[in-house]
Write an enzyme that holds these catalytic residues in place. Structure first.
Site, PDB file in Angstrom:
ATOM      1  N   LYS A 279     -11.364  -0.166  10.723  1.00 52.53           N
ATOM      2  CA  LYS A 279     -10.067   0.455  10.427  1.00 52.53           C
ATOM      3  C   LYS A 279      -9.467   0.832  11.778  1.00 52.53           C
ATOM      4  CE  LYS A 279      -8.080   3.937   7.304  1.00 52.53           C
ATOM      5  NZ  LYS A 279      -7.161   3.131   6.513  1.00 52.53           N
TER       6      LYS A 279
HETATM    7  N1  PPE Z   1      -6.971  -1.636   2.624  1.00 56.84           N
HETATM    8  C1  PPE Z   1      -6.242  -1.170   3.656  1.00 56.84           C
HETATM    9  C2  PPE Z   1      -5.585  -2.134   4.567  1.00 56.84           C
HETATM   10  C3  PPE Z   1      -6.131   0.210   3.831  1.00 56.84           C
HETATM   11  O1  PPE Z   1      -5.414   0.678   4.849  1.00 56.84           O
HETATM   12  C4  PPE Z   1      -6.755   1.098   2.936  1.00 56.84           C
HETATM   13  C5  PPE Z   1      -6.616   2.570   3.104  1.00 56.84           C
HETATM   14  C6  PPE Z   1      -7.528   0.555   1.883  1.00 56.84           C
HETATM   15  C7  PPE Z   1      -7.613  -0.815   1.768  1.00 56.84           C
HETATM   16  C8  PPE Z   1      -8.311   1.430   0.942  1.00 56.84           C
HETATM   17  O2  PPE Z   1      -9.412   2.016   1.603  1.00 56.84           O
HETATM   18  P1  PPE Z   1     -10.024   3.425   1.163  1.00 56.84           P
HETATM   19  O3  PPE Z   1      -9.012   4.455   1.513  1.00 56.84           O
HETATM   20  O4  PPE Z   1     -11.280   3.561   1.934  1.00 56.84           O
HETATM   21  O5  PPE Z   1     -10.255   3.358  -0.303  1.00 56.84           O
HETATM   22  N2  PPE Z   1      -5.355   2.972   3.568  1.00 56.84           N
HETATM   23  C9  PPE Z   1      -5.196   4.282   4.147  1.00 56.84           C
HETATM   24  C10 PPE Z   1      -3.906   4.345   4.919  1.00 56.84           C
HETATM   25  C11 PPE Z   1      -2.750   5.025   4.319  1.00 56.84           C
HETATM   26  C12 PPE Z   1      -1.616   5.222   5.314  1.00 56.84           C
HETATM   27  O6  PPE Z   1      -0.443   4.839   4.999  1.00 56.84           O
HETATM   28  O7  PPE Z   1      -1.861   5.770   6.383  1.00 56.84           O
HETATM   29  C13 PPE Z   1      -5.413   5.372   3.114  1.00 56.84           C
HETATM   30  O8  PPE Z   1      -5.290   5.116   1.910  1.00 56.84           O
HETATM   31  O9  PPE Z   1      -5.767   6.470   3.513  1.00 56.84           O
END
Ligand code: PPE
Length: 308
Positions: free
Chosen positions: A162
């Site tokens: 990330k």
């Molecule tokens: N894919 C991506 C590309 C992504 O950024 C997130 C989280 C997810 C999947 C889901 O991952 P998880 O949160 O571990 O379930 N995206 C973060 C960014 C939000 C933002 O705009 O900043 C979040 O949901 O916190």
């Protein structure tokens, strides 16, 4: 998608609780120029017992350290110290429910792509953050558009990390979708298979079977992992496999998962309604169990809550 307000009393930086207005960096901060930084996003919820808990805090901080390892960054704290900093930030700012943003980045000193001696700095901020895809999104479901931007190949950038710079891909996809009147973008991978949303993982349902893309060109979402477990525990079959977009056109249900988005139903892709265009029974069941879990009403998932 606007934040309610980012202003709080304190932000944790490099081991100290700093007043909000003093939580600044120099313009020659290396990560600001090249995007090499890693971050996390977690949510803290107030339980029915009145106690606040961060959802899967240890797993998020483990992923932060995994992200750092992938990009050869060495975080000068232990995972336990960063988890504690997150809980401290929630407590000191008296936030019962909030979004928490840990960030590790290279400070100033040297410039250029080959610089290796800049200090790794770590910060944790928190703020209240409402529904990510709009207030009505969870009840009604969102409208997606397949993006003209392709999710980057894992030999270009590594989606298991990330990393801040990766989000240029997501931001461009999100701009395009929203400019054209959709709620969110759906990105395909380089082979044309469904990957994920700009900030959410993706699930599709047909004939009682749930499908989600495997971990090849997507972020290994912690909500995705929780939802897979919740589905399997509810005896709903879920498989991880590649599928093209037309599988979604003919699906009964679809939903997206993420820390910010939580579990958000999808009602339309590329102007084709999914099922009857309303959140379906499996989606509603997942939303319900997930919400109960977050507020401490699911004893079997109690270990996912980190009390602050
Ligand atoms: N894919 C991506 C590309 C992504 O950024 C997130 C989280 C997810 C999947 C889901 O991952 P998880 O949160 O571990 O379930 N995206 C973060 C960014 C939000 C933002 O705009 O900043 C979040 O949901 O916190």
């Amino acid at each position: 998608m606007a934040a309610d307000s980012l202003r709080t009393d304190r932000i944790w930086i490099d081991g100290a609780m700093v007043p909000y207005d003093e939580a600044n960096v120099h313009i020659l901060t290396h990560s600001l120029h090249y995007g090499l930084a890693v971050f996390e996003g977690m949510r803290c919820y107030k339980g029915d017992d009145g106690r606040s808990a961060i959802f899967r805090a240890k797993e998020h901080i483990r992923r932060l350290f995994d992200s750092a390892h992938i990009v050869e960054m060495c975080i000068p704290y232990s995972q336990e110290e960063v988890v504690k900093a997150c809980a401290d930030v929630v407590r000191i700012n008296r936030l019962a429910e909030c979004y928490i943003r840990p960030l590790a980045f290279y400070g100033e000193g040297e410039m250029g792509l080959s610089a290796r001696n800049n200090k790794v700095r770590v910060a944790v901020a928190a703020w209240p953050w409402g529904a990510y895809l709009g207030e009505e999104s969870i009840q009604k479901g969102v409208r997606l558009k397949t993006s003209s931007f392709v999710r980057f190949h894992h030999n270009s950038l590594m989606p298991m990390a990330k990393a801040s710079g990766h989000y240029v891909n997501s931001i461009l996809a999100g701009y395009e979708a929203r400019r054209n009147g959709y709620d969110e973008a759906l990105l395909l991978d380089v082979n044309g298979y469904v990957a994920e949303g700009s900030g959410e993982n993706f699930f599709v349902v047909r004939d009682g079977m749930v499908r989600t893309p495997p971990l090849t060109s997507i972020l290994p979402g912690i909500t995705r992992d929780a939802v897979i477990k919740i589905l399997r525990d509810a005896a709903i079959p879920v498989i991880e496999e590649h599928f093209p977009r037309d599988v979604i056109y003919i699906a009964d249900e679809a939903f997206m998962t993420g820390t910010a988005a939580e579990v958000t139903p999808v009602r339309e892709l590329d102007d084709r309604s999914i099922g009857d265009g309303k959140p379906g029974p499996i989606t509603r069941k997942v939303v319900e169990i997930f919400r109960a879990t977050l507020h401490g009403r699911e004893p079997r998932y109690a270990s996912w809550l980190y009390h602050v």
